[in-house]
Design an enzyme around this catalytic site. Structure first.
Site, PDB file in Angstrom:
ATOM      1  CD  GLU A 172      -2.829  -1.375   2.366  1.00 56.50           C
ATOM      2  OE1 GLU A 172      -2.710  -0.602   3.357  1.00 56.50           O
ATOM      3  OE2 GLU A 172      -3.497  -2.326   2.683  1.00 56.50           O
ATOM      4  CG  ASN A 212      -0.827  -7.046  -1.172  1.00 58.16           C
ATOM      5  OD1 ASN A 212      -1.390  -7.801  -2.002  1.00 58.16           O
ATOM      6  ND2 ASN A 212      -1.443  -6.886   0.042  1.00 58.16           N
ATOM      7  CG  HIS A 249     -10.152  -5.318   0.595  1.00 57.83           C
ATOM      8  ND1 HIS A 249     -10.299  -6.331   1.567  1.00 57.83           N
ATOM      9  CD2 HIS A 249      -8.600  -5.318   0.812  1.00 57.83           C
ATOM     10  CE1 HIS A 249      -9.425  -6.920   2.136  1.00 57.83           C
ATOM     11  NE2 HIS A 249      -8.064  -6.152   1.784  1.00 57.83           N
ATOM     12  CD  GLU A 278      -4.904  -7.718   1.936  1.00 52.59           C
ATOM     13  OE1 GLU A 278      -5.594  -6.894   2.289  1.00 52.59           O
ATOM     14  OE2 GLU A 278      -3.614  -7.607   1.931  1.00 52.59           O
ATOM     15  CG  ASP A 280     -13.229  -8.381   1.545  1.00 60.03           C
ATOM     16  OD1 ASP A 280     -12.882  -7.480   0.616  1.00 60.03           O
ATOM     17  OD2 ASP A 280     -12.806  -8.308   2.668  1.00 60.03           O
TER      18      ASP A 280
END
Ligand code: G2I
Length: 451
Positions: A172, A212, A249, A278, A280
């Site tokens: 990030e 990432n 996400h 990750e 979702d």
């Protein structure tokens, strides 16, 4: 008809069950032929991890917090469905170095040993990040912070060397507008990211090193372009980077973008693996989960998908119910959609050169997956281009040949190289392989030689 051509040296190493199978084979070849014919019918895998593994050795994983490993309902699903794990918080900087130069690995080690003892791969998350820094690091700046960050990377990557297949080295580091995030790490100099990657490579030369981030899913987005340009620049200048993780996400207001597959393809074109790290999705819509799965399967360098939690109640955004299992552990419609998409995915075939390189060629052998049993699985091979062929097949270690049909198949001394020749039953043959703990690997064709 059937040849159970296991050499005597191999036979001695086979377990009791395998020896029994050989004896039965010798006594009752006809019944085995019938059984093999039935086994030959490919069946759909029944779990996410098994199905992903069949598709080019991909994984389907989840974030795991250490405190859930004592929850039996949780581990029942974890153990059944997933073949990759990312510690959710336990490898972060505040967890592993709470005081400068005092490293604590207990909860992370617990997850690593839990996963590895069950054959699940572990991804390390994360070595350098602006967030979840311990208090002492938050207060640092300049060259002292740069050295502390590099020391952290070195110590932690060294501790987990050989246990993680990949690291999120940097997490990030970009703003939404594509500029670098103005963190204390960034203020140590624009080269902090590549310095972290070089340090990680030295500490663990065999781990894949990943960048990432979130919101790098839409190809037409400034942040995606900025990360793409950084990875391209790293590749051009020889900075060690092996993979890019798209967190994905699709919660908190961001959505699955229609350009998602393009983004995966574009990153892969830079000669890096891409991973969905990750995942979702708010309210777990069937279509978006299916699309993400299909997009990964469509890009050969998309090596795996990790969802950020098992049940909705395990999610960092549990109020959005974004995962594949309900709080009580039931499979949601999105689960069925993901499993179906995985099972519909193409199983890559390995083909030998059709030209005639020195020593052979002139035929093609294609592999397709057959039935998977508890401890073993079937593989089917179709040969074209010749009726008089020799096919050499490599097994992933420590798998071993159990039996075979419609060809003479012999294993070499290592047990890992099989040579198949026609036995009068045509050009479609097959064999059964013991997993021996390696449930992800599948055979590859080394060569097909005519004449
Ligand atoms: O924020 C979602 C993810 C975004 N990408 C990087 C991931 O590392 C991040 O994961 C989340 C975890 O799922 C949360 O569990 O990262 C958060 C911040 O590191 C995690 O939240 C933290 C809370 O902030 C802490 O207060 C809490 O003690 O979880 C900790 C353990 O439950």
């Amino acid at each position: 008809m059937i040849s159970h051509s296991v050499p005597p040296a191999r036979r001695a190493r086979l377990g009791g069950g395998a020896r029994a199978a050989l004896i039965v084979g010798a006594l009752s070849a006809a019944s085995i032929v019938a059984a093999m014919a039935l086994q030959n019918t490919a069946t759909a895998a029944s779990t996410l991890g098994a199905s992903a593994a069949e598709r080019g050795g991909r994984y389907y994983g989840t974030a795991v917090p250490a405190n859930k490993l004592s929850d039996g309902a949780y581990t029942t699903i974890l153990n059944r469905e997933f073949n990759q794990v990312t510690p959710e918080n336990e490898m972060k900087i505040d967890a592993t170095e709470p005081n400068q130069n005092q490293f604590t690995y207990g909860p992370a080690d617990q997850i690593v040993s839990y996963a590895r003892s069950r054959g699940m791969r572990v991804k390390g998350h994360t070595l350098a990040w602006h967030s979840q820094q311990p208090g002492w690091m938050q207060q640092m700046s300049g060259s002292a912070l740069r050295s502390a960050m590099l020391n952290h990377v070195r110590q932690v990557a060294t501790h987990f060397r050989g246990q993680v297949f990949a690291w999120d080295v940097v997490n990030e580091a970009f703003e939404e507008n594509g500029s670098r995030r103005n963190s204390n790490l960034q203020q140590t100099g624009n080269d902090w990211i590549e310095a972290a990657f070089r340090e990680a490579r030295t500490a663990d030369p065999n781990a894949k090193l990943c960048y990432n981030d979130y919101n790098i899913d839409n190809w037409n987005y400034a942040k995606t372009q900025a990360v793409f340009n950084m990875v391209r620049d790293f590749k051009n200048r020889g900075v060690p980077i092996d993979c890019v993780g798209l967190q994905s996400h699709f919660t908190g207001g961001s959505n699955y973008p229609s350009s998602y597959r393009t983004t995966l393809q574009q990153f892969a074109s830079l000669n890096v693996d891409v991973q969905i790290t990750e995942l979702d999705i708010r309210n777990a819509p069937v279509d978006a989960y299916r699309n993400v799965t299909n997009d990964c399967l469509a890009v050969s360098r998309c090596t795996g998908i990790t969802v950020w939690g098992v049940r909705d109640s395990d999610s960092w955004r549990s109020s959005e119910n974004p995962l594949l299992f309900t709080g009580s552990g039931a499979k949601k419609p999105a689960y069925d959609a993901v499993l179906a998409a995985l099972n519909n995915g193409v199983i890559p075939t390995a083909t030998a050169p059709t030209s005639s390189p020195p020593g052979g060629g002139g035929c093609t052998a294609s592999i397709s997956a057959g039935t998977v049993f508890g401890d073993r699985y079937n593989t089917n091979v179709a040969v074209s281009g010749s009726n008089n062929w020799t096919v050499v097949i490599a097994l992933p270690s420590p798998q071993r040949l159990q039996s075979n049909w419609n060809a003479t198949v012999t294993a070499d001394g290592s047990g890992l190289v099989l040579t198949a020749r026609p036995n009068g039953n045509g050009n479609n043959f097959g064999f059964t392989t013991y997993f021996n703990g390696n449930t992800g690997g599948r055979p590859t064709i080394r060569s097909c030689t005519a004449g």
